[in-house]
Structure formats: C-alpha cells, structure tokens
Motif scaffolding. Sequence first.
Motif, PDB file in Angstrom:
ATOM      1  N   SER A  15      -7.143   5.837   1.816  1.00 20.78           N
ATOM      2  CA  SER A  15      -7.745   5.487   0.532  1.00 20.78           C
ATOM      3  C   SER A  15      -7.811   6.700  -0.381  1.00 20.78           C
ATOM      4  CB  SER A  15      -9.156   4.943   0.748  1.00 20.78           C
ATOM      5  OG  SER A  15     -10.008   5.960   1.250  1.00 20.78           O
ATOM      6  N   ARG A  73      -6.391   1.151  -5.827  1.00 24.49           N
ATOM      7  CA  ARG A  73      -5.248   2.050  -5.662  1.00 24.49           C
ATOM      8  C   ARG A  73      -4.494   2.178  -6.980  1.00 24.49           C
ATOM      9  NH1 ARG A  73      -4.476   3.189  -0.445  1.00 24.49           N
ATOM     10  NH2 ARG A  73      -2.290   3.786  -0.695  1.00 24.49           N
ATOM     11  N   VAL A 115     -11.564   1.490  -2.475  1.00 25.30           N
ATOM     12  CA  VAL A 115     -10.650   0.381  -2.166  1.00 25.30           C
ATOM     13  C   VAL A 115      -9.493   0.263  -3.149  1.00 25.30           C
ATOM     14  CG1 VAL A 115     -12.350  -1.022  -0.951  1.00 25.30           C
ATOM     15  CG2 VAL A 115     -12.154  -1.233  -3.432  1.00 25.30           C
ATOM     16  N   ASP A 155       0.850  -1.181   0.000  1.00 29.33           N
ATOM     17  CA  ASP A 155       0.000   0.000   0.000  1.00 29.33           C
ATOM     18  C   ASP A 155       0.886   1.231   0.000  1.00 29.33           C
ATOM     19  OD1 ASP A 155      -2.460  -1.356   0.047  1.00 29.33           O
ATOM     20  OD2 ASP A 155      -2.271  -1.683   2.187  1.00 29.33           O
TER      21      ASP A 155
END
Length: 363
Positions: free
Chosen positions: A298, A353, A351, A277
């Motif tokens: 997010s 990316r 959600v 992430d």
Amino acid sequence: MSNKPVPLMARLRKPTTLLFAAGAALVVGAGAVRRRTSGSPPRTRSVPRPSASGPARPRALTLLVTAHERLADGVVLLRLEGTGLPPWEPGAHLDLVLPSGLVRQYSLCGDPEDTSSYTVAARLVEDGRGGSRELHEQVQEGTELEVRGPRNRFPLVDAPSYAFVAGGIGITPVLPMPRALPEGAEWRLLYGGRTRASMPFLEEVEKLDADGGRITVVAEDEDGRPDPGAFLAGLPEGAAVYCCGPEGLMTAVAERLPDGAALHLERFAPRTTADGDGEFEVELHRSGRTLTVPGDSSVLAAVRAELPNTPYSCEQGWCGTCQQTVLEGEIDHRDELLTDSERGDSMLICVSRCRGTRLVLDM
C-alpha cells in the motif's frame, strides 16, 4: 448527491435502555445513495471534513471496562464507563485503542441520553487482523481503554418512511434508529443471521415491535436467506433505506432498491475492486523523496517506511486518519469514506492507489 443528509434532532430521541455496540473489524462510514443506473456502483458520502493532510484526531478519553460478557455465539459485549461522555446520535461510532495499540471502530448502539457509559459488542473474526480476538481474549473487566470520538458517518435523516436491513453483527448501528424516530413514524426492519443463537440483540429487536408487523427476523438455518426485494417492495417515494451487514446482503439491497428511495450503507469491510494492483511511484513533495509502491503493498506502507510517524488507524479505508492531499496524479479511490469533493484532491493512502504511474503527495 443533491440532498445532504440532515441528522434527526435530539428532540426526536426517546429514552431507551439499549446498549452501544459494534461489529468486528469496523464501522465503515457511508452515506446516502439515490437510485442508480444499472451497472453503476453505489456512490457514498460522509460528513464533510477538511481535506488537509493529516487531519486532527478526535479527542481521546480513557474509560474503564466494567462489563465483559457473552452476548451471542461468537459475540462479546463490553461496557465502558466514564463521566461526562460526549453526546452522540444513532449511527455514530467510536475508535477504540486496544492494549496492543491496534485501533478499531465500533458503532454506538445504546441510549444517547446516557452520559456515563458506552457499550460495545464485537464478533470474533477468526481470520481477521487480530483486533476482535484481542477484544475477546485480552480485554477484561478492569481494563482501561483509550476511546476517541464519537463520529457519525451513518446519520439518521428526516424521511417520510424508513426501512432498516441488518445482517448479523450489522444490527449494531441500526438498533438505536427505530427508537429515535418520532411517535407515529412509518418504519420496518429486516434482521437476518446464520442462526438465532448467533444474532446479537435479537431479544431487544423483537421488543421494538410489541404490536407486530414491523419486524421480520430470518435465521438462515430455519428460514433460508432473507429476501430484500420482497421486504423493500411498496416503499413510498423518498423512503430512507439503512443497511449494514455482509457485502452480499448490501449488494442485494442496492440492486433491489425501489425507485425514489435513498440508500444508506455502513460497511464492516472495504468494498473490493476488480482493478489491477500495478506498481507506481509516489513523490513526497515536502520531503523531497520518491518512493515505489509495489503491486502487493500500500501507499501507507511505502510512506511509513520513510516517514514512520505518519498517522494511520484502521488500514482499510474506514476511519480517515491517513487522509493526505494529492498534488498531482490520477487517484484510484478504494475507500468508503470520502465525499465527492474530497476525492478531487485527497486520498486515503491505506487502501487507495494510482490509476497511472505516479502520484505527488503533499507530505
């Protein structure tokens, strides 16, 4: 996917007294999955929708809660009544706007011919985000709730035979399906749960098979875990397998899916990913702003800090409310909703990316 699922026509419906219900957290739209190569993740499809930024929300209704009662351990049932309610077919779900403003999705699980009421059932999720607890503890008889929908991303399709697999509250979208099948259809159902007392609609399920032989009920405290492999063995070519329940159960079903069968999944939580992430930038093309999305946040959170009126709902990649068009950049899709064609130029910003360092959104 080469074959687009075709919902069974209303002529196949049979009158029923079943209720409409749903699982805690939400109904994740997912679609047919053909037998896949070893190690490849299941691919999902949904009912196609325009990939324009900020898709229109379904029409909203205000319904009255006329029943709020315990259905099983940790599960409550609510009946919502109104007049001239929109029709639906097995697999459809609704958006419920709770008094706090939270929006949660619940599977319709009743009689499609009943145009005067919907009923939902929700399991209490102790470590959830608050929606199920609000539905359990704050909503009561006499409460008015805004309802949007119905929508169907888990449609019952024409097939030579059917196998239904449900775990716990996952029985809710599956329950109407056997009753909607035509006379003489070949089907079987596996229903598992921690205990019989925790399994909603257990009595209704057992009544579906008056002659015996079609339904297998597995309570873990009595029988151990269900065996999807044994249950799915011997399915004919072209069989449709419908599964809803915990991630472990759905993974087991996908791994043991016989060759030639089509898998249809409905999730109550988004599938997790092992990808990192990392931080990246998002340019809002029409607004002329560039944002930084931290690794622990997010795209939706970053965008709403600048554009607070940006629509969103489930925040877990289920409902499609936050879908936005992507003009540049490589998308790391983490939803369970978009079709392959939609994934080419749009994303669910709650959600999904960026696989690189920069995305450009048409916002």
